[in-house]
Design an enzyme around this catalytic site. Structure first.
Site, mmCIF file in Angstrom:
data_model
loop_
_atom_site.group_PDB
_atom_site.id
_atom_site.type_symbol
_atom_site.label_atom_id
_atom_site.label_comp_id
_atom_site.label_asym_id
_atom_site.label_seq_id
_atom_site.Cartn_x
_atom_site.Cartn_y
_atom_site.Cartn_z
ATOM 1 N N CYS A 25 -0.790 7.588 -10.581
ATOM 2 C CA CYS A 25 -1.005 6.460 -9.686
ATOM 3 C C CYS A 25 -2.489 6.103 -9.679
ATOM 4 C CB CYS A 25 -0.533 6.792 -8.278
ATOM 5 S SG CYS A 25 -0.606 5.380 -7.152
ATOM 6 N N TYR A 37 0.841 -1.207 0.000
ATOM 7 C CA TYR A 37 0.000 0.000 0.000
ATOM 8 C C TYR A 37 0.870 1.248 0.000
ATOM 9 C CZ TYR A 37 -3.605 -3.318 1.385
ATOM 10 O OH TYR A 37 -4.460 -4.376 1.428
ATOM 11 N N SER A 38 0.456 2.228 -0.791
ATOM 12 C CA SER A 38 1.192 3.498 -0.802
ATOM 13 C C SER A 38 0.958 4.263 0.482
ATOM 14 C CB SER A 38 0.718 4.369 -1.968
ATOM 15 O OG SER A 38 1.129 3.814 -3.182
ATOM 16 N N TYR A 84 -1.927 -0.242 -11.093
ATOM 17 C CA TYR A 84 -2.144 -1.628 -10.681
ATOM 18 C C TYR A 84 -3.426 -2.172 -11.290
ATOM 19 C CZ TYR A 84 -4.306 1.551 -7.342
ATOM 20 O OH TYR A 84 -4.969 2.608 -6.777
#
Lengths: 475, 427
Positions: free
Chosen positions: B385, B215-216, B427
Site C-alpha cells: 500500500c 482513506y484507509s 495510488y
C-alpha cells in the site's frame, strides 16, 4: 475554544497567536523551562516512551488521550476551561458584579502573590520526585510518577501564562523566579516549607500525593471560585489533572496496606520485626508517615487567624471550597468560627471572626476529606480481618505555623512537655531508623506485571489497560 | 405482564471501593447526574443519559461500572450512598424473578458494539495486474457501502475526537495527521484494510459539491480505542499534484485542519479484499510507504491486541516501510517500540543526508532469505500500500526472490493472486 492547538510552539486554547507580544514572551520562557526540566526533571528518563495522558481539548472527550510519548515531548501548554459568558462574582464585597477578565489595580499585588505561591509548588514537586524513577516498585507505578511529573510541569505553565499575560514585567520576573528556586536549596528554596521536604522513597511519594496533592485540590478549588476569571478557568482545568495525583497517593497507600495485611495474615503476626524481615512496611511505620505528611500538609493552609485570608475573600480573589454550593450570605461579615489555641497546658477553642479564620475553614474541609480517605484504607484492613485502624493525628500535632506552632501536642491531642515530646517523638513521627528501613526496600522493579514485594498490584490498569501492560518502554 | 415489556437498563454505577472522591465526574457531567455526600459519589439513573463524558476523565476507573437492571428496580441514590462496595450483577434467575427475560436487551446500550458479523457481499476494489480480488480464506466478512449514493442514508456523521501530528519534522504544512473519528451510536462496522470516504464540505470551482475522498482505516476492527465505535485515519496533506505542481488537496487539508469536536460526513465502509487472514500461524508481510502504512498499522495493532489477550497462537509479521527520511515516517516512534519477536521491521529511507537512497524493494532483496521462506508458506499473505510507483518494483522484487530460491514465479505469482494472498492498493 475547547480544543487545543498543538501545531503551535506552545500548545494552547487561548488564541495565543493573536497576542504576538505575549507569545514572544512565553516563547522566551519556554527554553528555560525545558532546560529546568532537563536539569531537575525525572532522572534518567529522557529516552523512555511513557504511556501518558495528554489533553487535546478541555472537554470530556479530548482531555484524556493516551499514548506512548517521551516525557520531554509532552505537550506542555496553556489550557483554560471554557468561560461562562457574563459570569458574576458570587462572594465577598463585589458579589453580583461582573467577574474580572483583567486584574484590578488594587488587587494586583495580592493576586500576583497567590499565583506565584501556587505556581511555585508545581516545579517543586517535580524536583522533590526527581530520583524516584530509579526505585519504582513497578512499571505501572513508574508511569504514574511520570504522569504526575509532566502534569505538575503543565500546572507551572498555567500559572506562568497568567503571570505573563496579566502582570507585565513583574509577572515575567516572577515567572523566571519559578525556574530559579529549587526545592530544598538552602540559598534559594521553594516558597512553602512542605515543598522543601525530601521525598526520598515511594511511601513518602504516595503520602505526598495523597496528602499534599489533596491540599492542591483545596487550594485550586478555592481559586476556581475567584472573581479573576482567567485564574478560575485555568484552575478548574488543573483540578481535572490533580485528581490523578490524588489517585496515585490513595491507591498507592491502599496497596501498601493491602500487602502488609496479607503478610500479617500469612505470618499470623503483627510483630514489627517479623514483618520487616518479611520485607513489608509495618502498620506503625505507615501511621508515623501519615502523622508526618498530614501535619506538614495542614501547615500549608497558613495561619489559623489571618487578615490576608479575610482580604483575599472579601475582595473576591479566593473563595471557599465549594463556595457556590454553600447556603449562607457569601459575605461572612459578623460571623464567627472556632479555632484552637493552647492555654494553660490545654487546647481550647476560641471564637474568631469568620473572615479571619478562612484558612482554618479550608483546612477543616481538607481534614474532613483526608479522614474519609484514611477510613477507606481502614476498610482494606477490615476486609483482611485486621483489628487495627489508621487515623490522622490531631490537628494541633506537629504544627509549625499559626497559634499552635509553639506548642508540643501528641497525635491524640494532649499538650505535652518538651521532655515527653522528645521521649516519644520516634513513636509519633518517622524515625531515622524507619526511614532507613523504608529506603532499604526501594529497589527498581519494572518488568511488566511485576511488583515489588512491599506493595500489592492495583485493581486495574490505567485507561483500562491490563496491569502488565507495557506502560513504559525503556528503548 | 408481557415479559418483553419490562424495561431493562444498564445502570451506571461507581465502585465505592476504588473511587477516590476527587469530584472530577461530578464536575464534568453535563446533565448533573452525579452527586455525592461525605461517603460516596453516585449516579442518578433517572438523569444519566449514557453520554460517557465522565468515563475518560476518571483517574481511577471506578466510574465504569454497569449493572443490568429492570428500570423500576434501579438502585436509588439513597441505596448507592450507603454502599461500601458494589452489589454483584443480578443473576439470570434474579432477573427472571423481576420479569426480565433471558437475553433481554437494555433500552439503551452505554457502549456501542463494533464487531461486524456478516457481509452483504458488495465490493468495489481496484487492483493492479498481480493483485488478488479475493480476500484470504480466513478473512472476516466485511460490511461495505452502508452509507453512500445508493443507500438510504447517503452519509453518516462522525465526530472528530482526536487529531494529532505523527511525523516529526517539516514545515507546518508538510505534515501527516492521525485523526480519530467517532460514530457515536451509528453503526459503522469495519475491518483492517478497509477504507472510508470523506465528503469535504462546500463546492468545487464549478459549483458542484465536492466528491468524496477515500482513506484507509488505520485502526483495528474494535476501534482506535478498543470497545468504542471509533476509527482512525492517517492523512498527509496534499500540496502538489502528480506532476509536482503546487495544489492544496481539498480533502487532506480539510481533514488535517479539523479540530476535536468537528463533525465530518462519511461514506462506506469500502473494501472486501485487502483484508487480513485470521487463522492461527498465518503470516503477514506488509510493504508500504507514507500513509500507505494506515492499513498496516491496523493489522499490526489487531495482531498485537490478539497476542496480548492470548488469542492468537503464532504467525510472523514482517514490515517493509519506506519514507524519504526517518522524520517523515508516520508512527516511527510507536513502531520502534513493538517487540522484536512480534514484528520484523525493515525501514528504507530514500533521502537521508549522507546515505545512499534505499527503497523498500532494496530492503526486500536484502531480506530475500526470509522472504523466500514466507513465499513458500501458503499461510503467508502480502500487502502493498502506498505510492503507485512502488508497485512494480515490489512485485519484481518478489519475483526475483522467488526465482533466486528456485521457485517457479509463474506458479507462485498465480497462486498468490488466486488464493487471495497478494494485495495491492496503490495510488
Amino acid at each position: 475554544m475547547s480544543s487545543i492547538n498543538y501545531s503551535e510552539k506552545i500548545p494552547n486554547n487561548v488564541n495565543l497567536s493573536d497576542d504576538r507580544t505575549l507569545q514572544r514572551a512565553l516563547e522566551q520562557w519556554q527554553p528555560n523551562f525545558i532546560s529546568w526540566w532537563d536539569d531537575v526533571g525525572p532522572e534518567g528518563s529522557t529516552n523512555m516512551d511513557v504511556y501518558l495522558r495528554t489533553a487535546v481539548s478541555v472537554d470530556p472527550n479530548g482531555w484524556a488521550q493516551f499514548g506512548h510519548v517521551k516525557m520531554r515531548d509532552y505537550r506542555w501548554g496553556v489550557f483554560l476551561n471554557p468561560g461562562e459568558a457574563d459570569r458574576t462574582i458570587h462572594f465577598g464585597d463585589h458579589k453580583g458584579e461582573k467577574a474580572w477578565q483583567d486584574v484590578p489595580g488594587e488587587h494586583r499585588a495580592n493576586l500576583r502573590r497567590i499565583i506565584v505561591t501556587q505556581g511555585d509548588t508545581e516545579p517543586a514537586s517535580v524536583e522533590q520526585q526527581r530520583h524516584l524513577g530509579l526505585t519504582a516498585p513497578s512499571m505501572y507505578d513508574l508511569r504514574n510518577l511520570f504522569q504526575v511529573n509532566v502534569e505538575e510541569g503543565r500546572h507551572l505553565w498555567a500559572m506562568v501564562y497568567l503571570l505573563h499575560k496579566h502582570f507585565g514585567r513583574d509577572g515575567r520576573e516572577e515567572a523566571e523566579g519559578l525556574l530559579e528556586r529549587r526545592s530544598g536549596d538552602a540559598n534559594n528554596p521553594r516558597i512553602l516549607a512542605a515543598f522543601n521536604e525530601k521525598t526520598p522513597d515511594w511511601l513518602s511519594f504516595f503520602m505526598f500525593t495523597y496528602f499534599t496533592d489533596r491540599d492542591g485540590k483545596y487550594q485550586l478549588c478555592a481559586l476556581a471560585e475567584s472573581a479573576f476569571d482567567p485564574l478560575a478557568r485555568t484552575t478548574k482545568f488543573m483540578l481535572t489533572e490533580e485528581a490523578h495525583h490524588m489517585f496515585v497517593g490513595e491507591s498507592g497507600i491502599s496497596r501498601v496496606i493491602q500487602r502488609t495485611a496479607q503478610k500479617m495474615n500469612e505470618l499470623k503476626t503483627d510483630d514489627v520485626g517479623k514483618l520487616r524481615a518479611a520485607g513489608v512496611i509495618d502498620l506503625p511505620t505507615i501511621q508515623r508517615y501519615i502523622n508526618f505528611h498530614f501535619s506538614v500538609t495542614i501547615d500549608l493552609f497558613g495561619a489559623d487567624e489571618s487578615s490576608n485570608a479575610a482580604t483575599f475573600y472579601s475582595s473576591g480573589l479566593k473563595g471557599r471550597y465549594e463556595e457556590g454550593k454553600r447556603v449562607d450570605d457569601h459575605v461572612l461579615k459578623g460571623q464567627t468560627y472556632k479555632v484552637i489555641e493552647a492555654k494553660d497546658g490545654q487546647l481550647v477553642e476560641k471564637e474568631v471572626p469568620m473572615l479571619n479564620a478562612l484558612n482554618e475553614v479550608l483546612r477543616d474541609d481538607y481534614i474532613k476529606d483526608s479522614i474519609s480517605g484514611v477510613e477507606r484504607w481502614n476498610k482494606v484492613l477490615d476486609k483482611a480481618g485486621i483489628p487495627v485502624h489508621l487515623r490522622v493525628p490531631h490537628k494541633a500535632f506537629h504544627r509549625n505555623i499559626g497559634a499552635l506552632s509553639g506548642v508540643k501536642v501528641s497525635p491524640d491531642g494532649r499538650v505535652v512537655s518538651e521532655a515527653e515530646w522528645n521521649a516519644s517523638v520516634d513513636q509519633w513521627l518517622p524515625s531515622n531508623e524507619d526511614r532507613a528501613y523504608v529506603a532499604s526496600l526501594m529497589g527498581r522493579c519494572v518488568e511488566p506485571g511485576k511488583f515489588a514485594n512491599w506493595i500489592a498490584p492495583p485493581v486495574m490498569g490505567i485507561n483500562r489497560q491490563p496491569v502488565d501492560f507495557d506502560y513504559v518502554r525503556f528503548n | 405482564m408481557d415479559m418483553t415489556e419490562i424495561h431493562v437498563i444498564k445502570q451506571h454505577l461507581i465502585d465505592p471501593e476504588i473511587c477516590i472522591r476527587c469530584n472530577t465526574c461530578e464536575a464534568i457531567c453535563p446533565v448533573s447526574a452525579i452527586t455525592h455526600d461525605s461517603r460516596n459519589y453516585v449516579v442518578d439513573a433517572e438523569k444519566c443519559n449514557f453520554c460517557m463524558a465522565c468515563i475518560s476523565p476518571c483517574p481511577t476507573g471506578s466510574i465504569d461500572n454497569w449493572r443490568t437492571m429492570p428500570r423500576v428496580k434501579a438502585y436509588s441514590l439513597d441505596a448507592q450512598l450507603g454502599w461500601d462496595e458494589l452489589p454483584p450483577e443480578l443473576t439470570p434467575e434474579e432477573l427472571a424473578a423481576e420479569g426480565v427475560a433471558a437475553g433481554a436487551v437494555p433500552d439503551i446500550e452505554p457502549v456501542s458494539p463494533s464487531l461486524p458479523a456478516a457481509s452483504n457481499g458488495e465490493a468495489v476494489f481496484n487492483s493492479a495486474q498481480y493483485g488478488a480480488t479475493l480476500p484470504p480464506w480466513s478473512a472476516a466478512h466485511a460490511y461495505v457501502n452502508l452509507y453512500g449514493p445508493k443507500t438510504a442514508e447517503k452519509s453518516v456523521t462522525a465526530t472528530v475526537t482526536g487529531n494529532v501530528r505523527v511525523t516529526e519534522v517539516g514545515s507546518d504544512d508538510y505534515d501527516t495527521h492521525h485523526i480519530v473519528l467517532d460514530f457515536g451510536k451509528m453503526p459503522f462496522p469495519v475491518l483492517e484494510g478497509q477504507s472510508i470516504g470523506i465528503i469535504p464540505p462546500g463546492v468545487d470551482a464549478s459549483g458542484r459539491p465536492h466528491f468524496a475522498r477515500q482513506y484507509s482505516i488505520a485502526s483495528p476492527r474494535n476501534g482506535e480505542r478498543p470497545g468504542y465505535n471509533n476509527l482512525s485515519l492517517t492523512i498527509k496533506r496534499v500540496l502538489e499534484d502528480h506532476q509536482g505542481r503546487p495544489v492544496r488537496g481539498v480533502g487532506s487539508n480539510y481533514m488535517c485542519d479539523l479540530r476535536v469536536g468537528d463533525t465530518v460526513q462519511v461514506m462506506g465502509p469500502f473494501g472486501t479484499s485487502f483484508l487480513m487472514p485470521n487463522h492461527p500461524r498465518s503470516n503477514i508481510v506488509m510493504i508500504c510507504t507514507g500513509t500507505g502504512s494506515a492499513p498496516m498499522r491496523a493489522m499490526t495493532e489487531w495482531r498485537r491486541r490478539l497476542r496480548k489477550s492470548g488469542k492468537f497462537e503464532e504467525g510472523k509479521l514482517m514490515l517493509f516501510f519506506g519514507a524519504r527520511t526517518q522524520e517523515e515516517l508516520p508512527y516511527f516512534g510507536p513502531l520502534q517500540n513493538l517487540p522484536k519477536d512480534f514484528i520484523d521491521i525493515n525501514f528504507a529511507f530514500s533521502r537521508t543526508p549522507g546515505a545512499p537512497k534505499r527503497y523498500v524493494q532494496d530492503v526486500m532483496r536484502e531480506r530475500a532469505a526470509d522472504l523466500a521462506l514466507l513465499l513458500q508458506d501458503a499461510n503467508t499473505c502480502f500487502y502493498v500500500c502506498g505510492l503507485k510507483s512502488m508497485e512494480e518494483g515490489v512485485v519484481l522484487a518478489l519475483r526475483d526472490v522467488a526465482q533466486q530460491a528456485g521457485l517457479n514465479w509463474d506458479a507462485v505469482g498465480a497462486a498468490l493472486k488466486t488464493e487471495g494472498r497478494l494485495h495491492l492498493e496503490t495510488y
